[in-house]
Design a protein around this motif. Structure first.
Motif, short mmCIF file in Angstrom:
data_model
loop_
_atom_site.label_atom_id
_atom_site.label_comp_id
_atom_site.label_asym_id
_atom_site.label_seq_id
_atom_site.Cartn_x
_atom_site.Cartn_y
_atom_site.Cartn_z
N ASN A 248 2.68 -1.89 2.03
CA ASN A 248 2.71 -2.14 3.47
C ASN A 248 1.43 -1.76 4.20
O ASN A 248 1.12 -2.33 5.24
CB ASN A 248 3.91 -1.42 4.11
N ARG B 22 -1.05 -4.32 5.17
CA ARG B 22 -0.76 -5.19 6.31
C ARG B 22 -1.19 -4.57 7.63
O ARG B 22 -0.96 -5.13 8.70
CB ARG B 22 0.74 -5.47 6.36
N LYS C 163 -1.38 -8.04 12.22
CA LYS C 163 -2.02 -9.24 11.68
C LYS C 163 -3.04 -9.79 12.69
O LYS C 163 -4.15 -10.18 12.34
CB LYS C 163 -0.94 -10.28 11.39
#
Ligand SMILES: Cc1cc2nc3c(=O)[nH]c(=O)nc-3n(C[C@H](O)[C@H](O)[C@H](O)COP(=O)(O)OP(=O)(O)OC[C@H]3O[C@@H](n4cnc5c(N)ncnc54)[C@H](O)[C@@H]3O)c2cc1C
Ligand code: SF4
Ligand code: SF4
Ligand code: FES
Lengths: 144, 573
Positions: B180, B183, B284
């Protein structure tokens, strides 16, 4: 004083005994009638343990293991589950109400549930009254 | 049989036991029992003076069996076994009565609790009288380690182990390492780049000659026991699959978490309102270097909502521990990218417990962010703005500090989604034989004293798979797990518990009922002798065969029929 039943609990080490410990660490109070005996897995619980407990004066026997699929030894609790109806039948043959013996699944995180199971079991056995086995044994002795 | 000399020790556990159980009364009752030579109560039996008292008594009074009525044996049985071994007794000559977890902590009537404590201690007394001396077995410890999960946690553990000289198999389900954190853009609270952090780890892992990385892979089975596991790993390639098998001595589970599904909170409109996004979607955007609405506009109002799925009675009751600081990080990043943007931060409580967090919060509050507090379970409501408003959405908050209902404008709403156990966490738990708590996180052997070990020897848990935590805590756990394994493998062998099943050849009828019953195939059959035998190193002592043998030929060492019968008699006296 009102009648207080004696209950023996056979708990598997990995889920149920740990769950009972969690009830303790979380200070979840429950009926004091139970005396716990630790076994590694519910599969270790021989019907003779249950009979022995009843013969020694227990009014009820609680058997606890991991939930189906969660047994530390993968399938021990299924083995217990298969033995359970036989055990109930044995009790009936001996003239003991099968409701005095109960099988429950309690996981390591179910401290609260363990307390509820014990309370419920205690109440039910209290309603059944003292185990008839003592009388049966006494009769047996007298007849001999 | 020679008469036994038993010592009984009733612990007060400070006041934990003594405030409900009358320990003196228990001692008095026990001291009158046949075989009991010494019976004492003490403030802390597990402390050094407590243990030394037991050791001194064993030597002075020639005690050969010990009963300790105290906490759960799951806590201190090893402590007292070691103590009596120091005094020259076989470590299995001690039995504990659990008068804390099963008595003083769950009952409040002193008389009833004292009676029960006495009964439990009687049980232990009767049982210990039947104990037999057992010898531990020494088995070879395979130094190789399996690490499941290639996030920050798994990679850190793998590197620590490999640097220490052990060979590591690092199994990652996805096609790339990083988990994770890969990200995430910048990391709170020091705002260093997650990409740099992950790149550095991945590069070292991939170049390390003692680490085998298996991506697109999953562990399909794990057999054996500490020191000697056999792992089977399935790898999916573009057009096919392959299976590999290797021997490992220990396993680190580092499977992390997944994010909470924001669409479950209906009044936030996630999935319906295009400009309501999750923290990961915002990360993102940050990684792409442009903060914008779905329509491609620069937002004038950004709102951040905390505890999405966390600290709520409807979803997860726990705190996800990283969202508060991540939210402050977003406020900071929005402000530096769009200086005239209005940022509001809608929270329940601001949890800033970690190192550097409170300072980070202070800086955040100076950066002109509007902080609004909502009450637990009284969630803000997001709706689309009307044509006359100069914003995309309006958020209604029952502001707790002012007591007023406040409406704030937003063009972009960021939902701080909490962490959640992965869907397959139960399958993983079963694979490696460990338990999960009510939320699906793996359970440690002891939350304070033994946080990365589990109740299964040789299986360690680290990182978020054990509970939500940030990167520093994850790294600390990864290294702790690696350290534990290195300390064990350095000796080359381990002592395993002497508790296993044993078949009495004279009693065995050769019926083979037990053979198929054993979940570990630990029972072999000698066709020429027509007898079954247990391979002790493979047996895990479940006792299934013991209860099933029609000839009563199998003995569960340390859990024999006679020991359990004695305990039954004891607790019912
Ligand atoms: C939005 C957001 C922002 C964050 N920002 C920060 C921050 O700024 N600072 C900070 O300190 N922390 C931050 N965190 C926390 C951080 O994400 C975690 O601390 C970290 O990811 C934990 O690492 P892990 O390796 O335990 O788990 P993960 O990162 O989840 O990695 C687990 C890995 O295991 C793999 N895996 C899972 N199951 C299996 C299986 N069965 N077989 C094989 N592989 C498997 C997964 O594919 C994954 O690669 C943030 C979290 C969130 C939600
Ligand atoms: S069940 Fe008992 S008697 Fe039958 S083979 Fe196994 S040990 Fe021998
Ligand atoms: S005790 Fe359990 S693990 Fe051991 S041999 Fe018997 S069935 Fe197999
Ligand atoms: S270990 Fe709990 S039932 Fe088998």
């Amino acid at each position: 004083m009102s009648y207080e039943p004696k209950i023996v609990g056979f708990l598997c080490n990995w889920c149920s005994y740990t769950g009972a410990d969690l009830a303790g660490t979380s200070r979840v109070h429950y009926a004091p009638n139970i005396r716990i005996i630790r076994v590694m897995c519910s599969a270790r619980i021989d019907p003779t343990f249950v009979l022995k407990a009843l013969r020694e004066g227990a009014d009820g026997v609680l058997i606890c293991g991991c939930h189906p699929g969660d047994c530390h030894y993968s399938e021990g609790n299924y083995k217990m589950m298969r033995r359970y109806p036989l055990l109930k039948k044995m009790l009936t043959d001996f003239g003991i109400e099968p409701a005095r013996v109960r099988l429950e699944w309690v996981s390591a995180s179910e401290g609260q549930r363990f307390a509820e199971v014990v309370n419920d079991m205690t109440q039910r056995v209290r309603e059944l009254g003292p185990s008839p086995i003592q009388q049966t044994l006494a009769q047996d002795m007298a007849e001999r | 049989m020679e008469e036994q000399r038993i010592g009984v020790y009733v612990c007060q556990c400070g006041t934990n036991i003594a405030k409900v159980v009358n320990c003196e009364e228990v001692v008095r009752a026990l001291s009158e029992q046949p075989g009991v030579v010494v019976a004492k109560t003490y403030k802390y039996m597990c402390s050094n003076p407590g243990q030394e008292m037991i050791i001194a008594d064993i030597q002075e009074h020639g005690l050969d069996r010990i009963v300790v009525a105290a906490c759960s044996p799951r806590m201190h049985e090893p402590t007292f076994r070691k103590a009596i071994q120091t005094a020259g007794l076989n470590p299995y000559f001690v039995e504990m009565a659990n008068i804390r977890e099963q008595c003083s902590w769950v009952h409040d009537d002193p008389q009833v609790a004292t009676d029960k404590a006495r009964a439990l201690t009687f049980g232990a007394l009767h049982r210990v009288a039947k104990h037999e001396p057992l010898e531990r077995m020494s088995v070879e410890m395979c130094p190789d380690v399996l690490v499941i999960g290639g996030g920050v946690c798994g990679m850190t553990a793998a590197l620590e182990l490999a640097d220490g000289g052990n060979h590591v198999y690092l199994v990652e389900r996805e096609g790339t390492l990083g988990g994770n954190v890969a990200r995430v853009d910048l990391t709170a609270p020091y705002l260093d780049s997650a990409r740099d952090l992950i790149t550095a780890l991945v590069t070292r892992v991939e170049e390390h000659k003692r680490i085998d990385v298996l991506v697109h892979s999953q562990v399909s089975s794990l057999e054996g026991f500490v020191g000697n596991f056999t792992a089977t790993v399935e790898t999916i390639w573009g057009d096919g699959a392959s299976v590999s098998q290797f021997r490992v001595g220990n396993v680190v589970v580092a499977t992390g978490y997944k994010e909470f599904d924001a669409s479950r909170v209906v009044h936030y409109g996630y999935g319906k309102l295009p400009n309501v996004i999750t923290s990961f979607e915002f990360e993102k955007m940050l990684r792409a270097g442009r903060i914008q609405t779905k329509e491609g506009k620069i937002p004038q109002y950004v709102a951040i909502i905390h505890c999405v799925g966390s600290r709520s009675k409807e979803f997860h009751t726990y705190c996800s521990r990283v969202c508060c600081m991540t939210a402050l990080k977003y406020a900071h990043e929005v402000k530096s990218a769009i200086p005239n943007c209005y940022v509001s931060d809608v929270y329940i409580d601001m949890h800033a417990f970690g190192k550097g967090h409170e300072d980070f919060y202070k800086r955040g509050s100076e950066a002109k962010t509007l902080f609004l507090m909502y009450a637990k379970n009284d969630h803000p409501v997001i709706r689309k703005a009307g044509p006359g408003d100069d914003c995309e959405m309006l958020i209604e908050v029952n502001e707790k500090l002012s007591g007023e209902q406040i409406e704030i404008p937003a063009d972009l709403v960021i939902l701080m989604v909490g962490m959640e156990a992965r869907e397959d966490s139960d399958a993983v738990a079963r694979l490696v034989n460990i338990s999960r708590d009510k939320d699906g996180w793996f359970i440690e052997s002891h939350p304070k004293l033994d946080p990365v070990a589990t109740t299964t020897d040789g299986i360690y848990i680290a990182g978020v798979c054990a509970a939500p935590k940030d990167i520093p805590d994850t790294v600390a756990q990864a290294r702790a797990a690696a350290g534990r394994i290195l300390a064990k493998t350095i000796r080359g062998s381990i002592e395993i518990d002497a508790v296993f099943a044993e078949i009495d050849e004279d009693k065995c009828s050769g019926c083979r009922v037990c053979n198929a019953l054993c979940p570990y195939s630990a029972i072999t059959y000698d066709a020429s002798k027509k007898k079954s035998t247990v391979i002790s190193a493979v047996c895990k002592a479940c006792g299934a065969c013991v209860a099933a043998c029609p000839s009563g030929a199998i003995k569960a060492r340390h859990f024999t029929d006679s020991q359990i019968f004695a305990q039954i008699e004891g607790v019912l006296t």
